[in-house]
Design a protein around this motif. Structure first.
Motif, PDB file in Angstrom:
ATOM      1  N   SER A   1     124.521 124.073  69.885  1.00 15.16           N
ATOM      2  CA  SER A   1     125.934 124.210  69.498  1.00 15.16           C
ATOM      3  C   SER A   1     126.264 125.674  69.239  1.00 15.16           C
ATOM      4  CB  SER A   1     126.227 123.421  68.223  1.00 15.16           C
ATOM      5  OG  SER A   1     125.857 122.095  68.368  1.00 15.16           O
ATOM      6  N   GLN A   2     125.373 126.333  68.496  1.00 15.79           N
ATOM      7  CA  GLN A   2     125.587 127.743  68.145  1.00 15.79           C
ATOM      8  C   GLN A   2     125.628 128.612  69.410  1.00 15.79           C
ATOM      9  OE1 GLN A   2     126.067 129.567  65.508  1.00 15.79           O
ATOM     10  NE2 GLN A   2     125.023 131.530  65.705  1.00 15.79           N
ATOM     11  N   VAL A   3     124.666 128.406  70.290  1.00 18.04           N
ATOM     12  CA  VAL A   3     124.555 129.251  71.491  1.00 18.04           C
ATOM     13  C   VAL A   3     125.766 129.040  72.405  1.00 18.04           C
ATOM     14  CG1 VAL A   3     123.200 129.602  73.611  1.00 18.04           C
ATOM     15  CG2 VAL A   3     122.043 129.351  71.418  1.00 18.04           C
TER      16      VAL A   3
ATOM     17  N   TYR B   1     109.652 113.293  73.469  1.00 19.00           N
ATOM     18  CA  TYR B   1     109.324 114.677  73.120  1.00 19.00           C
ATOM     19  C   TYR B   1     109.689 115.644  74.253  1.00 19.00           C
ATOM     20  CZ  TYR B   1     107.033 113.513  68.733  1.00 19.00           C
ATOM     21  OH  TYR B   1     106.782 113.112  67.440  1.00 19.00           O
ATOM     22  N   SER B   2     109.530 115.183  75.487  1.00 24.10           N
ATOM     23  CA  SER B   2     109.858 116.063  76.618  1.00 24.10           C
ATOM     24  C   SER B   2     111.344 116.397  76.608  1.00 24.10           C
ATOM     25  CB  SER B   2     109.535 115.380  77.943  1.00 24.10           C
ATOM     26  OG  SER B   2     108.220 114.961  77.943  1.00 24.10           O
ATOM     27  N   TYR B   3     112.167 115.367  76.435  1.00 26.18           N
ATOM     28  CA  TYR B   3     113.612 115.625  76.468  1.00 26.18           C
ATOM     29  C   TYR B   3     114.087 116.355  75.224  1.00 26.18           C
ATOM     30  CZ  TYR B   3     113.732 112.860  80.686  1.00 26.18           C
ATOM     31  OH  TYR B   3     113.514 112.412  81.960  1.00 26.18           O
ATOM     32  N   MET B   4     113.380 116.153  74.089  1.00 21.97           N
ATOM     33  CA  MET B   4     113.728 116.942  72.898  1.00 21.97           C
ATOM     34  C   MET B   4     113.500 118.415  73.176  1.00 21.97           C
ATOM     35  SD  MET B   4     112.174 114.540  69.937  1.00 21.97           S
ATOM     36  CE  MET B   4     112.012 115.805  68.694  1.00 21.97           C
ATOM     37  N   ALA B   5     112.420 118.712  73.893  1.00 21.42           N
ATOM     38  CA  ALA B   5     112.138 120.099  74.258  1.00 21.42           C
ATOM     39  C   ALA B   5     113.173 120.615  75.259  1.00 21.42           C
ATOM     40  CB  ALA B   5     110.738 120.198  74.830  1.00 21.42           C
ATOM     41  N   LEU B   6     113.731 119.699  76.043  1.00 23.89           N
ATOM     42  CA  LEU B   6     114.675 120.116  77.092  1.00 23.89           C
ATOM     43  C   LEU B   6     116.137 120.006  76.647  1.00 23.89           C
ATOM     44  CD1 LEU B   6     112.911 118.519  80.179  1.00 23.89           C
ATOM     45  CD2 LEU B   6     113.017 120.926  79.585  1.00 23.89           C
ATOM     46  N   VAL B   7     116.361 119.815  75.351  1.00 24.47           N
ATOM     47  CA  VAL B   7     117.736 119.742  74.824  1.00 24.47           C
ATOM     48  C   VAL B   7     118.574 120.961  75.246  1.00 24.47           C
ATOM     49  CG1 VAL B   7     118.922 120.111  72.607  1.00 24.47           C
ATOM     50  CG2 VAL B   7     117.534 118.099  72.935  1.00 24.47           C
ATOM     51  N   PRO B   8     118.017 122.183  75.194  1.00 23.27           N
ATOM     52  CA  PRO B   8     118.825 123.342  75.617  1.00 23.27           C
ATOM     53  C   PRO B   8     119.210 123.302  77.103  1.00 23.27           C
ATOM     54  CG  PRO B   8     116.868 124.048  74.420  1.00 23.27           C
ATOM     55  CD  PRO B   8     116.694 122.604  74.703  1.00 23.27           C
ATOM     56  N   VAL B   9     118.537 122.494  77.879  1.00 25.18           N
ATOM     57  CA  VAL B   9     118.853 122.395  79.315  1.00 25.18           C
ATOM     58  C   VAL B   9     119.815 121.231  79.572  1.00 25.18           C
ATOM     59  CG1 VAL B   9     117.840 122.093  81.617  1.00 25.18           C
ATOM     60  CG2 VAL B   9     116.553 123.285  79.822  1.00 25.18           C
ATOM     61  N   ILE B  10     119.590 120.104  78.885  1.00 28.00           N
ATOM     62  CA  ILE B  10     120.363 118.882  79.177  1.00 28.00           C
ATOM     63  C   ILE B  10     121.765 118.930  78.568  1.00 28.00           C
ATOM     64  CG2 ILE B  10     120.437 116.369  78.828  1.00 28.00           C
ATOM     65  CD1 ILE B  10     117.379 116.411  78.683  1.00 28.00           C
ATOM     66  N   GLN B  11     121.868 119.392  77.324  1.00 26.78           N
ATOM     67  CA  GLN B  11     123.134 119.223  76.608  1.00 26.78           C
ATOM     68  C   GLN B  11     124.278 120.162  77.019  1.00 26.78           C
ATOM     69  OE1 GLN B  11     122.133 119.037  72.353  1.00 26.78           O
ATOM     70  NE2 GLN B  11     122.293 116.809  72.522  1.00 26.78           N
ATOM     71  N   PRO B  12     124.043 121.467  77.227  1.00 28.58           N
ATOM     72  CA  PRO B  12     125.186 122.366  77.486  1.00 28.58           C
ATOM     73  C   PRO B  12     126.102 121.928  78.641  1.00 28.58           C
ATOM     74  CG  PRO B  12     123.259 123.651  76.995  1.00 28.58           C
ATOM     75  CD  PRO B  12     122.800 122.240  77.091  1.00 28.58           C
ATOM     76  N   PRO B  13     125.588 121.501  79.807  1.00 27.86           N
ATOM     77  CA  PRO B  13     126.527 121.113  80.870  1.00 27.86           C
ATOM     78  C   PRO B  13     127.442 119.952  80.452  1.00 27.86           C
ATOM     79  CG  PRO B  13     124.284 121.238  81.713  1.00 27.86           C
ATOM     80  CD  PRO B  13     124.195 121.373  80.242  1.00 27.86           C
TER      81      PRO B  13
ATOM     82  N   THR C   1     132.175 135.601  67.578  1.00 27.22           N
ATOM     83  CA  THR C   1     132.179 135.639  66.098  1.00 27.22           C
ATOM     84  C   THR C   1     132.249 134.239  65.488  1.00 27.22           C
ATOM     85  OG1 THR C   1     134.577 135.840  66.113  1.00 27.22           O
ATOM     86  CG2 THR C   1     133.320 137.900  66.045  1.00 27.22           C
ATOM     87  N   ASN C   2     132.251 133.215  66.336  1.00 29.93           N
ATOM     88  CA  ASN C   2     132.365 131.851  65.822  1.00 29.93           C
ATOM     89  C   ASN C   2     130.970 131.217  65.705  1.00 29.93           C
ATOM     90  OD1 ASN C   2     133.405 129.456  64.976  1.00 29.93           O
ATOM     91  ND2 ASN C   2     134.348 128.882  66.923  1.00 29.93           N
ATOM     92  N   HIS C   3     130.428 131.276  64.495  1.00 23.78           N
ATOM     93  CA  HIS C   3     129.074 130.755  64.282  1.00 23.78           C
ATOM     94  C   HIS C   3     129.142 129.280  63.878  1.00 23.78           C
ATOM     95  CE1 HIS C   3     127.137 134.678  64.632  1.00 23.78           C
ATOM     96  NE2 HIS C   3     128.227 135.155  64.034  1.00 23.78           N
ATOM     97  N   LEU C   4     128.583 128.430  64.714  1.00 25.05           N
ATOM     98  CA  LEU C   4     128.691 126.977  64.482  1.00 25.05           C
ATOM     99  C   LEU C   4     127.414 126.375  63.889  1.00 25.05           C
ATOM    100  CD1 LEU C   4     130.463 125.947  67.817  1.00 25.05           C
ATOM    101  CD2 LEU C   4     131.497 126.028  65.555  1.00 25.05           C
ATOM    102  N   LEU C   5     126.388 127.203  63.731  1.00 21.16           N
ATOM    103  CA  LEU C   5     125.079 126.662  63.352  1.00 21.16           C
ATOM    104  C   LEU C   5     125.124 125.835  62.060  1.00 21.16           C
ATOM    105  CD1 LEU C   5     122.081 126.577  64.155  1.00 21.16           C
ATOM    106  CD2 LEU C   5     121.724 128.508  62.648  1.00 21.16           C
ATOM    107  N   MET C   6     125.716 126.412  61.015  1.00 18.48           N
ATOM    108  CA  MET C   6     125.755 125.716  59.720  1.00 18.48           C
ATOM    109  C   MET C   6     126.519 124.394  59.814  1.00 18.48           C
ATOM    110  SD  MET C   6     124.080 126.705  57.171  1.00 18.48           S
ATOM    111  CE  MET C   6     124.890 126.089  55.718  1.00 18.48           C
ATOM    112  N   HIS C   7     127.639 124.446  60.582  1.00 16.48           N
ATOM    113  CA  HIS C   7     128.439 123.227  60.725  1.00 16.48           C
ATOM    114  C   HIS C   7     127.657 122.176  61.519  1.00 16.48           C
ATOM    115  CE1 HIS C   7     131.805 125.405  59.126  1.00 16.48           C
ATOM    116  NE2 HIS C   7     131.636 126.353  60.038  1.00 16.48           N
TER     117      HIS C   7
END
Lengths: 296, 387
Positions: free
Chosen positions: B347-349, B181-193, B357-363
């Motif tokens: 992914s979207q962010v 659960y901790s890392y799920m919460a930290l997905v926005p920190v771990i994944q982008p790099p 203008t490239n919205h990836l959320l739905m994909h």
């Protein structure tokens, strides 16, 4: 090509059939097994009367509680209903993967676990279902039974019988060190790479099946729509055209509808105005309504 | 005088007995550390809004579980007969996770996946995190069953992690659940790099075709086909996958709206409260603060990184075979982990950082929901091999 496909289908069918025959799980009295017995009991397991008598262990191979009450134990296939195991007893309920011991001492008056025949004079043991006809399990007692040495399945419920190193009434026949499947995997694949390859293949296969299903389902769906479009151009045109609207347009329409519905009200919002009332007297400013009347 | 002396003795002895029962008298450094961790969880949930639905119950559960008490009073979560122990039964026996999956199924729209089914394979590729962490855990000396339970953290799915660890390594379940659960919460920190490291600018700007409209028949067929195709292959995934697809059929059939509303509303809320609070309370310092727990935390981070790597690299590999115009933006590869919808949001962010203008959320929602299925299948595979 067609032949090879047929072979594959036949292979899958065989695997399925073999598997289903191997793993028939009735989850009922049919899951009971005669698991271990002792014919000559000199200084072995003691019964509830403190005596050394021959005994038979029944094993429940199912993963639920099975009641053996109503079934029959016998030492003669021509007389399947020789000993009736009474119903409505708690002791006859065998828990999942559990055991129940019967004493084959010929003293049936001593309780429901004491049979009306003795193993010392028997050539076989058989367990029949409550209809007295369906044979659940049977074992021919091999000659040369030893004193205080039990004869049983080398593993609970397995098909291989032998003399057991230890007598294990009401316990697992397997008394040697048993390696779990996890430990075997740990020994065979210490790095975990084999597991990763196998497991990823299975995960991919599962989702690949889904992918193929929906890929071809979509094709069939699109083809059917085109067909229906060509058959009834006038009536169905409108319907199929609406189907082809892209997700963004649908989202915009949904948003517009939502906003429209949110802004709808049963009554119009009230308008408050602050302006001087021309009439000088108003009930709101009357002192009559502002004063408390004296109690009578 | 003699009487008053004995009275004072009585008062003092009972006060000292009372004091021996207080949390202060039974407190250890471990309890203080765990309470601080609980407070950090609550802070992250409220101030940073990181997965508040999970971190608030878990964080408060950590506080509840780490109020030190005199043993034997039927208070603690591990004491038979205590209220918390009864509530913990649902965790120990894997009852809560399938109920949560029922709710997830009832609230998930699989349209993005059905419209572009090849995205399902990304959900499979991202499960590499599970088996990568499994291999590392084995190398660190964990037993195969423990390694399997730790590896599932890489699936980024809390209920699945709790379900599998309750079967394979119940003694590690608290640490595994907290880590997941901790890392799920930290997905926005771990994944982008990781995503940025593995992609070039041209790849990040790939525009994907808008998803086609999905018919009602396809939506209804999905849970039925999904159940039959996946569970025939991995029956041990049945408790999770069965409930997931059942919940989805309640939603998509459109004739069981009340049932679907209950599953995705009050029921999942109740179970989330119970699972969060009890998992949090299971982190009692006396049983939780061990070297193994620290190892699990470190492995959890690795598993998320490997999962992201697996998803992104698989998309790049897939693109080698796809025609121009059909290519997939590798920035949605990270969404193959089943942290719904957080990883899709990432992914979207990240996508918007390179093209506004490239919205990836739905994909990204396609591989994201495929990740839920993939992690449940992976859990089933681990269960059948290691249980």
């Amino acid at each position: 090509m067609r032949n090879s496909i047929n072979r594959i289908i036949a292979g899958i069918a065989l695997v399925w059939l073999g598997g289903s025959l191997n793993h028939l799980q009735a989850q009922s009295a049919l899951d009971l097994r005669i698991n271990e017995f002792l014919v000559y009991n000199d200084s072995n397991y003691v019964d509830d009367f403190g005596e050394h008598n021959p005994w038979i262990e029944i094993y429940n191979s199912a993963y639920n509680t099975v009641n053996i009450g109503g079934c029959y134990l016998t030492n003669d296939l021509n007389n399947p209903t020789m000993y009736y195991i009474p119903k409505g007893q708690n002791v006859t309920k065998i828990p999942q993967q559990g055991y129940l011991v019967f004493y084959a001492d010929g003293h049936e008056t001593r309780g429901i676990q004491h049979l009306n025949f003795s193993l010392e004079e028997s050539k076989l043991i058989a367990l029949f279902e409550s209809n007295g006809k369906t044979l659940i399990d049977s074992i021919t007692i091999p000659k040369g039974q030893k004193v205080d040495v039990t004869f049983g399945r080398i593993e609970d419920g397995s098909v291989v019988w032998d003399f057991l190193e230890k007598a294990t009434p009401v316990a697992n026949n397997q008394t040697k060190i048993k390696i779990t499947s996890a430990e075997i995997i740990g020994q065979m694949d210490p790095t975990g790479i084999g597991m990763a390859v196998i497991a990823m293949t299975i995960v991919f296969s599962g989702l690949l099946l889904l992918y193929l299903f929906f890929k071809y389902m979509a094709k069939v769906w699109m083809r059917d729509r085109k067909k229906s479009k060509s058959i009834t151009p006038d009536l169905l045109q409108v319907e199929t055209e609406t189907d082809e609207i892209s997700g963004e347009v649908n989202a915009a329409i949904a948003l517009a509808l939502y906003l429209y519905r949110v802004q709808l009200h049963d009554t119009e919002a009230a308008v408050l105005t602050i302006s001087k009332v021309s009439k000088t007297y108003s009930p709101w400013s009357s002192k009559i309504y502002g004063l408390r009347k004296n109690p009578r | 005088m003699e009487h008053s002396g004995s009275f004072f003795d009585f008062v003092f002895s009972h006060i000292s007995q009372f004091l021996s029962y207080t949390a202060i008298a039974n407190m250890t450094v471990g309890h203080v550390i765990m309470i601080l961790i609980g407070l950090i969880f609550i802070y992250l949930a409220i101030a940073k809004e990181y997965e508040p639905m999970l971190l608030i119950p878990i964080g408060f559960g950590i506080l509840v579980g780490n109020i030190a008490f005199y043993p034997g009073l039927q208070i603690g979560i591990y004491e038979s007969g205590s209220v918390l122990n009864y509530l913990y039964f649902g965790v120990l026996n894997g009852i809560y996770p399938p109920l949560i999956f029922l709710g997830i199924g009832a609230m998930t729209d699989f349209s993005a996946l059905i419209s572009n089914p090849k995205l399902m394979l990304i959900g499979a590729a991202a499960q590499l995190g599970i088996f990568g962490a499994y291999a590392i855990a084995l190398a660190l000396g964990f037993s195969p069953a423990e390694a399997g339970a730790i590896g599932i953290i890489g699936g980024a799915d809390g209920p699945t992690a709790i379900f599998l660890s309750s079967k394979l390594a119940p003694e590690l379940m608290g640490a595994i659940a907290i880590s997941a659960y901790s890392y799920m919460a930290l997905v926005p920190v771990i994944q982008p790099p990781v995503m940025k490291l593995l992609t070039n600018k041209k790849e990040r700007l790939i525009r994907m075709k808008p998803p086609r409209t999905v018919s009602k028949i396809e939506k209804i067929a999905f849970p039925i086909a999904g159940l039959l195709l996946t569970c025939f292959l991995v029956p041990s995934g049945l408790p999770l996958l069965g409930m997931l697809f059942f919940g989805n059929l309640l939603k998509e059939s459109t004739v069981t709206k009340r049932l679907a509303d209950t599953a995705k509303g009050p029921m999942i809320d109740i179970v989330t409260i119970l699972i969060g609070l009890t998992v949090g309370a299971s982190t009692q310092a006396t049983t939780f603060l061990t070297a193994k727990s620290v190892g699990i935390f470190v492995l959890g981070a690795f598993s998320f990184i490997i999962a992201t790597f697996g998803g992104v690299m698989f998309v790049k590999f897939l693109n080698l075979f796809l025609k121009e115009g059909n290519k997939i933006n590798p920035l949605i590869g990270n969404a193959g982990v089943s942290a719904v919808p957080d990883s899709a949001r990432v992914s979207q962010v990240v996508g918007l950082q390179y093209d506004k203008t490239n919205h990836l959320l739905m994909h990204a929602m396609g591989p994201n929901v495929a990740g839920v299925i993939g992690s449940a299948v992976a859990a089933g595979v681990l269960l059948s091999f290691l249980y």
